[in-house]
Design a protein around this motif. Sequence first.
Motif, short mmCIF file in Angstrom:
data_model
loop_
_atom_site.label_atom_id
_atom_site.label_comp_id
_atom_site.label_asym_id
_atom_site.label_seq_id
_atom_site.Cartn_x
_atom_site.Cartn_y
_atom_site.Cartn_z
N THR A 61 0.86 -1.18 0.00
CA THR A 61 0.00 0.00 0.00
C THR A 61 0.90 1.23 0.00
N SER A 62 0.72 2.11 -0.96
CA SER A 62 1.61 3.27 -1.02
C SER A 62 0.85 4.52 -1.42
N LEU A 63 1.42 5.64 -1.03
CA LEU A 63 0.88 6.96 -1.36
C LEU A 63 2.03 7.79 -1.91
N ASN A 64 1.87 8.27 -3.13
CA ASN A 64 2.95 8.98 -3.83
C ASN A 64 2.51 10.42 -4.09
N PHE A 65 3.22 11.35 -3.46
CA PHE A 65 2.92 12.77 -3.61
C PHE A 65 4.01 13.44 -4.42
N GLY A 66 3.63 14.27 -5.40
CA GLY A 66 4.60 14.99 -6.20
C GLY A 66 4.24 16.45 -6.37
N TYR A 67 5.27 17.28 -6.51
CA TYR A 67 5.08 18.72 -6.72
C TYR A 67 6.07 19.16 -7.81
N ARG A 68 5.60 19.99 -8.73
CA ARG A 68 6.46 20.46 -9.82
C ARG A 68 6.32 21.97 -9.99
N TRP A 69 7.48 22.61 -10.03
CA TRP A 69 7.57 24.04 -10.30
C TRP A 69 8.66 24.24 -11.35
N ASP A 70 8.80 25.43 -11.91
CA ASP A 70 9.78 25.66 -12.97
C ASP A 70 11.19 25.26 -12.56
N ARG A 71 11.51 25.45 -11.28
CA ARG A 71 12.88 25.22 -10.83
C ARG A 71 12.99 24.17 -9.74
N LEU A 72 11.93 23.41 -9.54
CA LEU A 72 11.98 22.40 -8.49
C LEU A 72 10.96 21.30 -8.76
N THR A 73 11.41 20.05 -8.55
CA THR A 73 10.51 18.89 -8.54
C THR A 73 10.69 18.19 -7.21
N PHE A 74 9.58 17.75 -6.62
CA PHE A 74 9.62 17.19 -5.27
C PHE A 74 8.78 15.92 -5.25
N GLY A 75 9.27 14.89 -4.57
CA GLY A 75 8.52 13.63 -4.51
C GLY A 75 8.66 12.93 -3.18
N VAL A 76 7.55 12.36 -2.70
CA VAL A 76 7.54 11.56 -1.47
C VAL A 76 6.69 10.32 -1.72
N ASN A 77 7.20 9.15 -1.34
CA ASN A 77 6.46 7.91 -1.47
C ASN A 77 6.47 7.20 -0.13
N ILE A 78 5.29 7.09 0.50
CA ILE A 78 5.13 6.37 1.76
C ILE A 78 4.58 4.99 1.44
N ARG A 79 5.18 3.96 2.00
CA ARG A 79 4.82 2.60 1.61
C ARG A 79 4.65 1.71 2.83
N ASP A 80 3.68 0.83 2.75
CA ASP A 80 3.46 -0.19 3.78
C ASP A 80 3.45 -1.55 3.10
N VAL A 81 4.21 -2.50 3.63
CA VAL A 81 4.31 -3.84 3.05
C VAL A 81 4.06 -4.86 4.15
N ARG A 82 3.17 -5.79 3.89
CA ARG A 82 2.89 -6.82 4.89
C ARG A 82 2.25 -8.04 4.23
N VAL A 83 2.20 -9.13 4.97
CA VAL A 83 1.51 -10.36 4.55
C VAL A 83 0.19 -10.43 5.31
N TRP A 84 -0.87 -10.79 4.60
CA TRP A 84 -2.18 -10.90 5.27
C TRP A 84 -2.08 -11.90 6.43
N GLY A 85 -2.54 -11.45 7.61
CA GLY A 85 -2.50 -12.29 8.80
C GLY A 85 -1.21 -12.19 9.57
N GLN A 86 -0.25 -11.44 9.06
CA GLN A 86 1.04 -11.31 9.73
C GLN A 86 0.88 -10.61 11.07
#
Length: 511
Positions: A61-86
């Motif tokens: 499960t992940s959420l990817n946020f991005g921002y773009r301007w003429d002189r800057l690009t920004f990115g963040v990806n938050i991720r959760d990884v698991r096995v069902w029942g873990q």
Amino acid sequence: MKKLLYVQSYTILLFTFLLVKSAQAQMSLQGQVRTRTEVRDGLGNLAKLGAKAATFTSQRTSLNFGYRWDRLTFGVNIRDVRVWGQDASSINNSDGSKLFLHEAWAEIILANANDTSFKTKAFERLSLKIGRQELIYDDVRLLGNLDWLQQGRRFDMALLKAQKKGWQIDIGAAFNQNSDAFGRTGTFYVAANTPTTIANSKGDYISLPSDFIPTTSKGGAPLLTSPLSTNGQNQMFKSMQMVYLSRKFGTTKFAGLFFKDDFQKYRIDSIGNASNGLVYGRRYDVNGVHSRFTYGAMLTGLLNPLAKKLGKITWQAFGYLQQGKNRDGQALSAFHYGANVSIQQGRLSIGPGYELLSGSNTLTPDGKDHRFDPLYGTPHKHWGYMDYFYVGTGSAAGGLANAFLKTKYTANPNLYFTLDFHHFALANDMKNGLDASAGKLNRQLGNEVDCIMNYSLNKFTNLEVGYSFLKGSDSLEYAKLGTIGQTKRRAHWAYIMLNIRPDFLTTKAAK
């Protein structure tokens, strides 16, 4: 710790929402839920005789946020990884968190020929990307984000990216440390997921110092809490430097790579004594590093003269050398080369290929390590979907020769099928340690067949179903496990993967 991560996540979500409201045209916000249900009966290694197949469902499960301007690009990806029942249906603070920061980077635009406000004209485009980021180059053979693995791969580094007259030049560097705590001196790096306690030779549990990694025996393999990477590594690099250079000449693309990774030196040590209990290990308090150099080039192209008669023909050829010292300080001399072609006629494409990764001759060793390590790429894509080679389960000391045939049929824009065949063999001779006469192994390792059906249900949802079969040999069992006659010779693996990737800022027009 888990509460802090959740607070940080909610803060980022709120911040994202506020920014979107004020500058929606410059923002991006995508999500992903990817579940994969697998039935494993010999994935990665031949299963022991009498072993039952394993079945489970993993989820990213992940959420990817991005921002773009003429002189800057920004990115963040938050991720959760698991096995069902873990986790239990109701968890507490003592349960380990599986929510992590996969990417967090900013790319500063330093020059842009299309923007007259920039005074620098030496490059058509120049930028600096810094922070936690993925590396994706060419066919992800040596550098890739390992997207098949639910947790993926990323690097903490700085990357200078330049474009000039059709050339792409990327220069990257990383320097890893374990902590920034007060009182810490020097730059020694303990490059592994180290346990905090371990049982000694008397069975008593003892605490481990921060600069010590326990081993199976004196000079043996490290005992880690979890594998370092999918390439069977036992030590993460302390620092790295890379240069990537590419350019397209007509229908042919040239891509060159130089990659240097440095590994912290260590010494063999022990904790305790024979009477009270011993723990052997590696002590990372030695000045200096062991440096490994990987360099080479890849060519990809299109055969236009034959395209009208045979269909669209694409080709690829590559060669890489590896020298210096391996992570344990042994002299290294290895190579990797290969070529393949793909012919597409209408909806059907077919492509044969061959590639070799050098290995060590264990019958007559010369004191050097000749095993080529495919760095930080995506092995799953190249050496069979059942992940027998260059992944977390290790690979044969004798290297690998891989002859393959890949086919793909596109039924319609939303549906395609693939069928791949691999013949695996050792690249060099290996000694059969179970043979009293010190004979050598037969080089033939086995054959694998991989089948996939991929269907796009809608713009955001994709379904993939796969099945793989491998028929292994005694040589495969010995090369991977050190035994003969104790495993099944036929391995099976099947999966169903549902990949949902919504774009939260995309709206559907009302009918």
